[in-house]
Design a protein around this motif. Structure first.
Motif, PDB file in Angstrom:
ATOM      1  N   ALA A 188     -59.690 -12.976  52.779  1.00 31.80           N
ATOM      2  CA  ALA A 188     -58.511 -13.809  53.026  1.00 31.80           C
ATOM      3  C   ALA A 188     -58.715 -14.678  54.267  1.00 31.80           C
ATOM      4  O   ALA A 188     -59.571 -14.404  55.106  1.00 31.80           O
ATOM      5  N   SER A 189     -57.873 -15.702  54.376  1.00 33.07           N
ATOM      6  CA  SER A 189     -57.881 -16.561  55.559  1.00 33.07           C
ATOM      7  C   SER A 189     -57.312 -15.788  56.737  1.00 33.07           C
ATOM      8  O   SER A 189     -56.342 -15.028  56.571  1.00 33.07           O
ATOM      9  N   GLY A 190     -57.884 -15.981  57.929  1.00 32.88           N
ATOM     10  CA  GLY A 190     -57.413 -15.291  59.129  1.00 32.88           C
ATOM     11  C   GLY A 190     -55.945 -15.602  59.359  1.00 32.88           C
ATOM     12  O   GLY A 190     -55.566 -16.765  59.394  1.00 32.88           O
ATOM     13  N   PRO A 214     -64.944 -19.065  59.586  1.00 29.58           N
ATOM     14  CA  PRO A 214     -64.251 -18.690  60.818  1.00 29.58           C
ATOM     15  C   PRO A 214     -62.909 -18.014  60.515  1.00 29.58           C
ATOM     16  O   PRO A 214     -62.111 -18.549  59.744  1.00 29.58           O
ATOM     17  N   GLY A 215     -62.722 -16.837  61.096  1.00 29.87           N
ATOM     18  CA  GLY A 215     -61.444 -16.140  60.981  1.00 29.87           C
ATOM     19  C   GLY A 215     -61.303 -15.267  59.746  1.00 29.87           C
ATOM     20  O   GLY A 215     -60.261 -14.625  59.573  1.00 29.87           O
ATOM     21  N   VAL A 216     -62.310 -15.232  58.877  1.00 35.73           N
ATOM     22  CA  VAL A 216     -62.193 -14.470  57.621  1.00 35.73           C
ATOM     23  C   VAL A 216     -61.686 -13.045  57.879  1.00 35.73           C
ATOM     24  O   VAL A 216     -62.077 -12.391  58.850  1.00 35.73           O
ATOM     25  N   HIS A 217     -60.786 -12.614  57.011  1.00 36.81           N
ATOM     26  CA  HIS A 217     -60.232 -11.259  57.131  1.00 36.81           C
ATOM     27  C   HIS A 217     -60.308 -10.536  55.793  1.00 36.81           C
ATOM     28  O   HIS A 217     -59.991 -11.110  54.753  1.00 36.81           O
ATOM     29  N   PHE A 218     -60.755  -9.278  55.840  1.00 35.77           N
ATOM     30  CA  PHE A 218     -60.694  -8.439  54.634  1.00 35.77           C
ATOM     31  C   PHE A 218     -60.486  -7.001  55.061  1.00 35.77           C
ATOM     32  O   PHE A 218     -60.776  -6.631  56.208  1.00 35.77           O
ATOM     33  N   ARG A 219     -59.959  -6.203  54.167  1.00 37.43           N
ATOM     34  CA  ARG A 219     -59.833  -4.769  54.442  1.00 37.43           C
ATOM     35  C   ARG A 219     -61.183  -4.106  54.233  1.00 37.43           C
ATOM     36  O   ARG A 219     -61.940  -4.512  53.352  1.00 37.43           O
ATOM     37  N   THR A 220     -61.466  -3.082  55.029  1.00 33.33           N
ATOM     38  CA  THR A 220     -62.765  -2.412  54.899  1.00 33.33           C
ATOM     39  C   THR A 220     -62.643  -1.101  54.127  1.00 33.33           C
ATOM     40  O   THR A 220     -63.615  -0.375  53.989  1.00 33.33           O
ATOM     41  N   ASP A 221     -61.413  -0.836  53.611  1.00 35.70           N
ATOM     42  CA  ASP A 221     -61.201   0.480  52.972  1.00 35.70           C
ATOM     43  C   ASP A 221     -60.767   0.377  51.507  1.00 35.70           C
ATOM     44  O   ASP A 221     -60.116   1.282  50.994  1.00 35.70           O
TER      45      ASP A 221
END
Ligand code: AMP
Ligand code: GLY
Length: 423
Positions: free
Chosen positions: A334-336, A408-415
């Motif tokens: 997802a976008s940051g 830049p800023g990419v976000h994801f869950r690690t679980d």
């Protein structure tokens, strides 16, 4: 035959990916599509909610089957319009799509037919809603009655939080007309799962089990999103539970809709809360889940096109779908900042490298082409999907691919998928 898929997210990329593999299909169009879909199908620059333009296009191109991804065109009556024009289309009509479009419609249906769900009350008066919250206490759940892009639900842990939610929905109208009434519900504890069934209005064909991850951050923390990842199969949905879901929820819902003169055709999405081995309905949706569609369609061995056609024709005689033995895990990148506002137009690197891995599909959602580069333009940008012989190996594969992609800023869950491993 020619197929038109309506939508342009990760779910529609997965649908197109699956549909192009059908030997029955010559050409697939997607409106509006996205850069990932453009590698498989012809993207048409028509927004998913421009029903007039979609109908003109389908008539001009002699489309044999239209498949609708998102809920908005369904609640606007796209199915009614196509059917009036004599075109075959997969999805519920406007009346039946109320099962998603109106919380009070679906809650009243469940009450009438004894379908297990949380106790609830609908309010059009802010003061009466507040009185009810004062009497019931917290935790309690406050929902805008209409469509709010999955964001109209507040699970309040205190009375003050619940009252604040009522005020922002009813007085500040943050969801517009969707908030002119509120549904207030009993809080259900438990583990969530998603269950899908194809139906022609009478017969049903269940899909494999799956589970979404709605909160933005690891360990289910932070605000709710459209879904940060999904996997299939979901071990929380045992074989016995599947039977119970079909018998106590799916069948009575489809029978009840038909009995009420509002037969439901398409794919029914049942959002479930499972506690002590008992399923209860959190919500119904009138479409495939996003991101659940990504792992489910990747695992589906049967040709999906005859199933979609049979539903649309009211002739669903197929009694079982075939599935690949492998598990599938989809990690949403997802976008940051998502689900809050975020920066757009940032170039994404590593897509080809990730896509070249075996047993990996990189489904696009909020991407577009800008100056010859793929950039982020939506909150949920990619659905990186890995296959493996076990959920554990599918998780490993998906994250190997995720590690190759960045902006830049990419976000994801690690679980994503961890709940399956804990069982
Ligand atoms: P909905 O849009 O109705 O699916 O709600 C979004 C999310 O809010 C669900 O996926 C649940 O995590 C949570 N939720 C909704 N209703 C309830 C409830 N009655 N009890 C507990 N959690 C709920
Ligand atoms: N995955 C949640 C939804 O599609 O509504």
């Amino acid at each position: 035959m020619k197929v038109l898929v309506v939508g342009g997210g990760g779910r529609e990329h997965a649908l197109v990916w699956k549909i192009v593999q059908s030997p029955l299909v010559d050409t697939v169009y997607c409106a509006p599509g996205n850069p990932g879909i453009a590698e498989l199908a012809e993207c048409v620059h028509i927004p998913a909610d421009d029903i007039d333009a979609l109908l003109d296009f389908a008539q001009a191109e002699q489309i044999s089957l239209t498949v609708v991804g998102p809920e908005v065109p369904l609640t606007m009556g796209i199915v009614d319009r196509f059917q009036e024009a004599g075109l075959e289309i997969f999805g519920p009509n406007q009346a039946a799509a109320q099962i998603e479009g109106s919380k009070s419609f679906s809650k009243d249906l469940m009450a009438k037919y004894g379908i297990p769900t949380a106790a609830y009350k609908t309010f059009t008066s802010r003061d009466e809603a507040v009185d009810y919250i004062e009497k019931q206490g917290a935790p309690i759940v406050v929902k805008a009655n209409g469509l709010a892009a999955g964001k109209g639900v507040v699970v309040a842990t205190t009375k003050a939080q619940a009252i604040e939610a009522v005020d922002s929905i009813m007085l500040d109208a943050v969801f517009g007309d969707a908030g002119s009434s509120v549904v207030i519900e009993e809080f259900m504890a438990g583990e969530e799962a998603s269950f899908f069934a194809f139906t022609d209005g009478t017969n049903i064909l269940p899909l494999a089990s799956s589970q979404d991850h709605k909160p933005a951050f690891d360990n289910d923390e932070g605000p709710n999103t459209g879904g940060m990842g999904a996997y299939s199969p979901a071990p929380v949905v045992t074989e016995a539970l599947t039977t119970e879901i079909v018998e106590t929820i799916v069948k009575p819902t489809i029978r009840g809709m038909a009995q009420d003169g509002c037969p439901y055709v398409g794919i029914l999405y049942v959002g479930l809360m499972i506690a002590n081995g008992k399923p209860r309905v959190v919500e119904f949706n009138a479409r495939f889940g996003d991101p659940e569609a990504q792992p489910l369609l990747v695992r589906m061995k049967s040709d999906v096109v005859p199933v979609l056609q049979a539903c649309a024709r009211g002739e669903l005689t197929i009694s079982e779908l075939e599935w690949h033995d492998k598990a599938a895990v989809c990690v949403v990148m997802a976008s940051g900042g998502y689900p809050a506002p975020y920066e757009k137009g940032l170039p994404i690197s590593g897509l080809d490298e990730a896509g070249a891995l075996d047993d990996v599909m990189v489904f696009h959602a909020g991407t577009s082409f800008q100056d010859g580069q793929v950039v982020n333009t939506g909150g949920r940008v990619l659905g990186v999907t890995g296959l493996g012989t076990t959920v554990a190996s599918a998780i490993e594969r998906a994250y190997q691919a995720v590690d190759k992609i960045s902006w830049p800023g990419v976000h994801f869950r690690t679980d994503i998928g961890k709940k399956a491993l804990n069982r």
